[in-house]
Scaffold this motif. Structure first.
Motif, PDB file in Angstrom:
ATOM      1  N   UNK A  44       0.832  -1.200   0.000  1.00  0.00           N
ATOM      2  CA  UNK A  44       0.000   0.000   0.000  1.00  0.00           C
ATOM      3  C   UNK A  44       0.869   1.254   0.000  1.00  0.00           C
ATOM      4  N   UNK A  45       1.952   1.239   0.788  1.00  0.00           N
ATOM      5  CA  UNK A  45       2.838   2.404   0.828  1.00  0.00           C
ATOM      6  C   UNK A  45       3.560   2.577  -0.500  1.00  0.00           C
ATOM      7  N   UNK A  46       3.986   1.466  -1.089  1.00  0.00           N
ATOM      8  CA  UNK A  46       4.652   1.559  -2.375  1.00  0.00           C
ATOM      9  C   UNK A  46       3.700   2.056  -3.456  1.00  0.00           C
ATOM     10  N   UNK A  47       2.462   1.575  -3.418  1.00  0.00           N
ATOM     11  CA  UNK A  47       1.478   2.010  -4.403  1.00  0.00           C
ATOM     12  C   UNK A  47       1.257   3.521  -4.313  1.00  0.00           C
ATOM     13  N   UNK A  48       1.235   4.036  -3.099  1.00  0.00           N
ATOM     14  CA  UNK A  48       0.995   5.467  -2.917  1.00  0.00           C
ATOM     15  C   UNK A  48       2.090   6.307  -3.561  1.00  0.00           C
ATOM     16  N   UNK A  49       3.371   5.938  -3.324  1.00  0.00           N
ATOM     17  CA  UNK A  49       4.459   6.732  -3.907  1.00  0.00           C
ATOM     18  C   UNK A  49       4.537   6.501  -5.415  1.00  0.00           C
TER      19      UNK A  49
END
Length: 361
Positions: A44-49
């Motif tokens: 989820x964090x990677x998708x956001x960036x």
């Protein structure tokens, strides 16, 4: 609620394309699921960036975002979209691929060797021989691992790259990972005819001697790093590093205090009271003459600049400090006792009466 892509990348709204790319490179490495296999929130964090950079790195999308538009990331990041995005930033090797081959080839072990030096050598620097036993490049095959007259061949599975691409399904869609090739273990080469001496490893065990330049002013416990002077890896891998841990031997003449050297000088009661000239040793090997003035008190310190340790990495030297200690005699001859009692009488000092021993009956 609309996502703040600038905040996701940790940049301001006027960030340049170079600043956006730098921020994404850093965050992508930190948040990628492959770098955080035990963290369920990593994707989820990677998708956001990734979403943030996908929009802000495109001039048209960025203008639309600044106007308040939103985007369908099922289209933007579906299929192999993320892999394409990473390739555009990190090159053909992908996020981790650039270092995969070199890393998977292995690196020789680092070596830590303690070395004792004298205080003089620490003060002025020295050249020391360091010896250890470990892996060295095989002299028979020059580290290739192949027998004489033969050479390693390119791995047919990864075509000499040392890594292969592996696809996996995630909530982001299909993601591509670059992993070491199983057949060649990431080396990119296969040894069909192993060297007789090293059995295809490219290394053997032997004694090594390395000359180490010890800089002036080093302290006890200082570690010097000699890049590439550790154990060999073989088969194209990089050698490890050699770490030399310096142990500065104690010196009865001096106590080190940073860049200063302290010499403790003991004088007698009469010398402290009446004055005296005393010679003291120095780290340079010569002697200094110290003038003890009449009435010098215990704990007095005489300072001699530029007579201490060299300042590591800087010009100049510390001080030599001579600290005076006054020795009080614990036994006196009759003559010395009489002289002291006469002194006490002259100065009005009250002292203990002399002991009188009775004769046994």
């Amino acid at each position: 609620m609309r996502k703040d892509y600038y905040a996701a990348l940790g940049v301001t709204a006027d960030a340049t394309p170079e600043e956006l790319k730098k921020a994404f490179r850093k965050l992508a490495r930190e948040t990628h699921p492959d770098a955080n296999p035990d963290d369920p929130t990593a994707e989820a964090r990677f998708r956001e960036v990734a979403e943030a950079y996908e929009v802000l790195s495109d001039a048209d999308k960025r203008r639309a975002y600044d106007r308040g538009d939103t985007f369908d990331f099922g289209d933007l990041l579906g299929g192999f979209g993320i892999e394409d995005l990473l390739r555009s930033v990190f090159g053909d090797g992908g996020l981790f691929g650039a270092a995969t081959r070199a890393a998977s080839r292995g690196r020789g072990h680092d070596v830590l060797v303690p070395v004792s030096i004298s205080l003089e050598e620490a003060a002025f620097g020295t050249t020391s021989e360091v010896q250890y036993r470990g892996s060295v490049t095989c002299p028979s095959c020059a580290g290739t691992g192949a027998a004489a007259g033969t050479r390693p061949i390119a791995c047919p599975q990864c075509e000499g790259m040392g890594s292969v691409r592996a696809a996996r399904r995630t909530v982001l869609g299909t993601m591509m990972s670059v992993v070491p090739c199983e057949r060649c273990q990431g080396r990119g080469q296969i040894v069909e005819n192993p060297c007789f001496d090293c059995h295809g490893d490219g290394t053997t065990t032997d004694d090594r001697t390395v000359l180490v330049e010890v800089p002036a002013g080093v302290a006890d416990g200082t570690r010097l790093r000699l890049s590439g002077q550790g154990e060999a890896s073989g088969l194209g891998g990089a050698a490890g590093d050699l770490y030399v841990e310096l142990r500065v031997e104690s010196d009865d003449r001096f106590e080190r205090a940073g860049d200063d050297l302290v010499h403790r000088l003991t004088v007698g009661v009469a010398q402290a009271a009446l004055g005296v000239k005393v010679s003291v040793p120095t780290i340079d090997g010569d002697e200094l003459e110290v003038e003890i003035e009449p009435g010098t008190q215990p704990g007095s310190v005489f300072s001699f600049p530029n007579r201490g340790m060299a300042r590591l990495g800087r010009r100049g030297r510390g001080r030599m400090l001579v600290e005076v200690n006054v020795a009080i005699p614990d036994s006196l001859s009759q003559q010395a006792e009489d002289a002291l009692r006469a002194y006490a009488s002259a100065t009005g000092e009250e002292v203990r009466a002399p002991r009188r021993w009775r004769r046994a009956k």
